[in-house]
Structures are given as C-alpha cells and as structure tokens.
Design an enzyme around this catalytic site. Structure first.
Site, mmCIF file in Angstrom:
data_model
loop_
_atom_site.group_PDB
_atom_site.id
_atom_site.type_symbol
_atom_site.label_atom_id
_atom_site.label_comp_id
_atom_site.label_asym_id
_atom_site.label_seq_id
_atom_site.Cartn_x
_atom_site.Cartn_y
_atom_site.Cartn_z
ATOM 1 N N GLY A 138 -12.935 -0.006 -51.396
ATOM 2 C CA GLY A 138 -13.446 -0.321 -52.729
ATOM 3 C C GLY A 138 -13.262 0.817 -53.711
ATOM 4 N NE ARG A 139 -9.950 -0.635 -57.824
ATOM 5 C CZ ARG A 139 -8.648 -0.873 -57.794
ATOM 6 N NH1 ARG A 139 -7.818 0.128 -57.603
ATOM 7 N NH2 ARG A 139 -8.175 -2.087 -57.940
ATOM 8 N N GLY A 140 -13.228 3.878 -53.093
ATOM 9 C CA GLY A 140 -14.147 4.955 -52.750
ATOM 10 C C GLY A 140 -15.608 4.568 -52.765
ATOM 11 C CB SER A 153 -16.785 6.665 -49.176
ATOM 12 O OG SER A 153 -17.264 7.085 -50.453
ATOM 13 C CG HIS A 184 3.865 -1.914 -57.646
ATOM 14 N ND1 HIS A 184 3.922 -0.566 -57.901
ATOM 15 C CD2 HIS A 184 2.591 -2.149 -57.271
ATOM 16 C CE1 HIS A 184 2.739 -0.011 -57.698
ATOM 17 N NE2 HIS A 184 1.914 -0.955 -57.315
ATOM 18 C CE1 TYR A 235 0.913 3.501 -57.060
ATOM 19 C CE2 TYR A 235 1.425 4.206 -54.831
ATOM 20 C CZ TYR A 235 0.937 3.261 -55.695
ATOM 21 O OH TYR A 235 0.455 2.064 -55.196
#
Length: 327
Positions: free
Chosen positions: A207-209, A212, A124, A56
């Site tokens: 769900g990766r946003g 939301s 990872h 990252y």
C-alpha cells in the site's frame, strides 16, 4: 527463496521480486551506494525478479540495475516497461504505444541496462489512441528477434487483456494489489488472468508503505515524495486508513511477524508474485522473510473480513493519473 513460474511460457522467478522504482524516483531522496548494496543483498537472498522501467528517473533506474548486474546478468530476471513516451533528453510527453516508439524505447532500455535482452517487457500503460493489437504485435516481433523473452501489460482492463493475449501469449499482468487495493477482484481482471493462465505481478503490495505500519503522519514523507499528493494519504482519508493498518498490525502481532510480512504473505497466498519496493537492505531482509510466513484458511477469512475490497478511503491515484489506469 521459493520459485514460481509466470504464465504458461516457462519463465521462472523468485516468489517475491524487488521493485526498484524508489531507488531513483518518486519516493524522496536516493542513495546509490545503498541501492546497489540492496540489489546485491537481494541476489544473496535468492531474489531473481528485478522490476524497473524507463520512466523511473527517467532512465537512471535502468542504468542503476545495469551497473548492479554487470558481470552477473544471468542471475537476474529483468522486467522493464515502455509505453510512456520519453525524449532522449528525459522529457516526458505522454502515452505512446505505437510500434515505432516501442522498438526505439527497447533499444534504449537495452543500452541503459547493459544487456542484449530483457526477460519480461511490459506495456506500462495502454495507449487509447493505438489499438492494443498493434502495440502487442510489435512486442511479439521483439520476442521473435530475441530482444525480449516474455511480454506483459500493466494496468489493463479485462477486454484489453483478452485482445492482447490473442495476439501473443501474455506471461504476466502487473497491477496494484494489496490488502489496501483489491479492485481487481471486483472488476474482472483477477478472474480473466486465472481463466487465461496469465500470472499476476503485484506492485505496491504494501500500500505504498502504509501497510508497513511505520507511517503515522503525512509529515513522515519528504517534501519531494509523491505520496504527499496521493489521495489515500490526505486528511480524513489518512486517518480512516490508519484504522485498516491497525487491524493488519493486530493480526501480525498475533503471528509474531511484522505488518509488512503479513501483508506480503497475504499477497503470495492469492497466487501473485509481489514486487515490494525498497531502497534499504534492512527492509529488503524483512520483506523477503515474508516468503516463509504461512497463513491458515481461518486467518485468511479473518483478514478478509477486516480488510475487504472498498474499505480503504480515497482513490489510489490523483484524478489526472486515474485516466491512464485500467485501459
């Protein structure tokens, strides 16, 4: 914040953690001051599990967490990851699960984090060129040396998990899991974890946003946001998946909670520890409030009927990325 024990080796963490990836990479612009304030607020709210990785940034996310925890390392459970080879100049060259690389990568992570140990160290991605026994074997040596507290895998297949667990007990397996992505219920991963007493740490639990409810168009993403190439956010897939989000929104409204809170509460009811990622305090506060949301058996059944495995359109990664998943 409720506490949970990961695995069978006594690692206690908050029932919901914080994924830090988006503070440094992949999801558009970053704001270091707000990110540091978000980590501060997470600690105030009782969050103890902080998830990062050397990829990252690369490196900058671990460095950010190290700065945030300076002088209060004991308040946090640090989880980081290795196995994607990165040169000291930040160049990414592919998978590398060889013992010599894992040793070197851990020392580099410890330096960036400003600590002498990490609490949970993941492979990872599984390197198909290196037997999992070799990768996990060196991770076990790092536990013995006191540099690592507990070990885990990320995105691993059931047989790989079994082979690794025979070398050294795995505390956790991290994989994508949400109302959008329930594949581990079908491919044997969930059953294997339950059989072996290994905990599930769920990344992308929103769900990766998408879950939301705030994303209504692919144009909502910045030009450098990874999700612009995510298959689930493309064309017809995007429109079909909005229908799933509408169902989640309907259930949430009936319970007087936000869609994010419902989605996170659902993951928690499956026995997983979710690590939703955010880089802003207001979303962190919304997410952590999900720990207090209860879901009845009848509600669970209704949600399952509305969002069963396979209902979401599109793969969760591009074809090039999928080759590194579930190794």
């Amino acid at each position: 914040m409720e506490l949970r024990t990961l695995g069978g080796q006594g690692l206690t963490v908050s029932a919901q953690g914080l994924g830090l990836m988006g503070m440094s990479a992949f999801y558009g612009s970053t704001d270091e001051a707000e990110s540091l304030a978000t980590i501060d607020r997470a600690l105030e709210l009782g969050v103890t599990l902080f998830d990062t990785a050397e990829i990252y940034g690369p490196f900058t996310n671990e460095q950010l967490l190290g700065r945030a925890l300076k002088g209060r390392r004991e308040q946090a459970v640090i989880a980081t990851k290795t196995g994607i080879e990165i040169g000291d100049d930040g160049a990414v060259t592919g998978l590398n699960g060889r013992p010599e690389y894992i040793r070197r990568a851990l020392d580099r992570s410890l330096h960036h984090l400003g600590t002498d140990h990490v609490d949970l160290y993941y492979l990872h991605r599984v390197d198909p060129q290196v037997p999992i026994e070799e990768s996990v074997g060196v991770m076990a040596e790092l536990v013995e040396a006191g540099k690592v507290g507990h070990i885990g895998l990320s995105e691993a297949a059931p047989q790989t998990i079994r082979r690794a667990h025979r070398v050294h007990p795995l505390t956790a397996v991290q994989t994508e899991y949400s109302l959008f992505e329930r594949g581990i219920e079908q491919d044997g991963v969930m059953a294997t974890l339950r059989e072996l007493g290994i905990s599930l740490v769920a990344y992308a639990p929103l769900g990766r946003g998408f879950l939301s409810g705030a994303i209504t168009s692919p144009d909502d993403f910045a030009a450098d946001d990874y999700r612009r190439i995510d298959p689930r956010f493309q064309g017809e897939n995007f429109q079909r998946n909005l229908a799933v989000v509408d169902e989640v929104r309907r259930f949430a409204a009936a319970k007087n909670v936000t869609p994010s809170q419902l989605a996170l509460a659902w993951v928690g009811h499956q026995g997983a520890v979710a690590i939703p990622g955010t880089k802003r305090r207001r979303y962190l506060e919304e997410n952590t409030a999900a720990a207090a949301v209860t879901i009845t058996a009848e509600e669970l059944a209704a949600i399952d009927a509305a969002a069963p495995h396979g209902i979401v359109a599109g793969d969760r990664y591009t074809s090039d990325q999928m080759q590194f998943v579930n190794g």
